[in-house]
Design an enzyme around this catalytic site. Sequence first.
Site, PDB file in Angstrom:
ATOM      1  N   LYS A  44       0.843  -1.202   0.000  1.00 55.53           N
ATOM      2  CA  LYS A  44       0.000   0.000   0.000  1.00 55.53           C
ATOM      3  C   LYS A  44       0.887   1.264   0.000  1.00 55.53           C
ATOM      4  CE  LYS A  44      -3.624  -2.603   2.183  1.00 55.53           C
ATOM      5  NZ  LYS A  44      -4.200  -3.150   3.415  1.00 55.53           N
ATOM      6  N   GLN A  88      -4.841  -2.001   9.699  1.00 58.85           N
ATOM      7  CA  GLN A  88      -4.577  -3.289   9.053  1.00 58.85           C
ATOM      8  C   GLN A  88      -5.098  -4.438   9.917  1.00 58.85           C
ATOM      9  OE1 GLN A  88      -3.187  -3.687   5.895  1.00 58.85           O
ATOM     10  NE2 GLN A  88      -3.725  -5.843   6.174  1.00 58.85           N
ATOM     11  N   ASP A 100     -11.525   2.120   4.067  1.00 57.22           N
ATOM     12  CA  ASP A 100     -11.828   0.702   3.808  1.00 57.22           C
ATOM     13  C   ASP A 100     -13.337   0.414   3.823  1.00 57.22           C
ATOM     14  OD1 ASP A 100      -9.758  -0.992   3.228  1.00 57.22           O
ATOM     15  OD2 ASP A 100      -9.091  -1.184   5.301  1.00 57.22           O
TER      16      ASP A 100
END
Length: 272
Positions: free
Chosen positions: A47, A91, A114
């Site tokens: 990322k 994460q 997200d």
Amino acid sequence: MILDGKKTSEKILNQLAEKVKTMDKKPKLAVILVGNDPASEIYVSSKEKAAKKIGVGSVVIKLPEETDEKTLTDKIYELNNDETVTGILVQLPLPKHIDKNKITDAICPKKDIDCFTPENVGRLMQGREPYFNPVTPQGILMLLDEYGIDVKGKHAVIVGRSNIVGKPMAQMLLNRDATVTVCHSKTENLDDIIKTADILISAVGKKVVRCKMVKSESIVIDVGISRDNNGKIVGDLDFDELVNVVKYITPVPGGVGPMTIASLMVNLINHP
Ligand code: NDP
């Protein structure tokens, strides 16, 4: 025909890089990584690499495995209030002592890159625009779009019902007028259902779908990522066999994985 996620994601990242050049205020991604999970470290570094490639900022906040919920939520509140941060990504997986829902709830929906917060998921469910679309399902739709595949009216069968892939994928397909069936570990007659799929999406993490279950001329998306006995990265499906049977298929690696990264970058650029 192979749905090439690597090539498509590179194309999208190049387009985003051009767009970033024209932006006065460059977006910035903040990633929180708790613990030392090797797979998570690889995902986070890809990322960061993508952010660098398109010319936006990124910061990775590494916290030790034993970090408590309060420290983590305080960090998120700090990032919520940081005007230089556009998107916040925690994460997963988190260590077991941390309640994932409490962490998700702490993220400001307008920075929830997200699409994990109840507000964004709720918006998606209502067919309204969330502030950010869920990245893996959005990446899959971007790949289908690239190859001119219209899902309208098609029967899409999704194997897997996680909050990250299966459920939001179902909703996004429904929002595009597909007819959707979601299967899981308790589904009866899985073979019969899979045989009816015009579009099959496998998001399990193990080999549940066998080649003989898959309709010829169907469109097959393999989300799964796992390692075989030799440590090689593999998907849920037998690509070599299916590639001769179906109309379109994604490889692993080089399919959904890079599209997920590209999709994350799309979200970062299109932030509210
Ligand atoms: P989860 O483990 O959260 O979900 C797995 C799903 O598979 C569950 O819904 C489970 O059912 C279902 N399942 C398990 N066994 C069976 C079975 N025998 N028959 C039918 N369904 C079954 O996984 P994720 O959704 O988070 O991830 C799935 C895979 O996708 C993983 O390999 C992950 O690494 C990969 N992934 C890849 C991404 C990418 O960018 N390429 C992004 C995200 C994930 P139940 O709910 O009943 O337990």
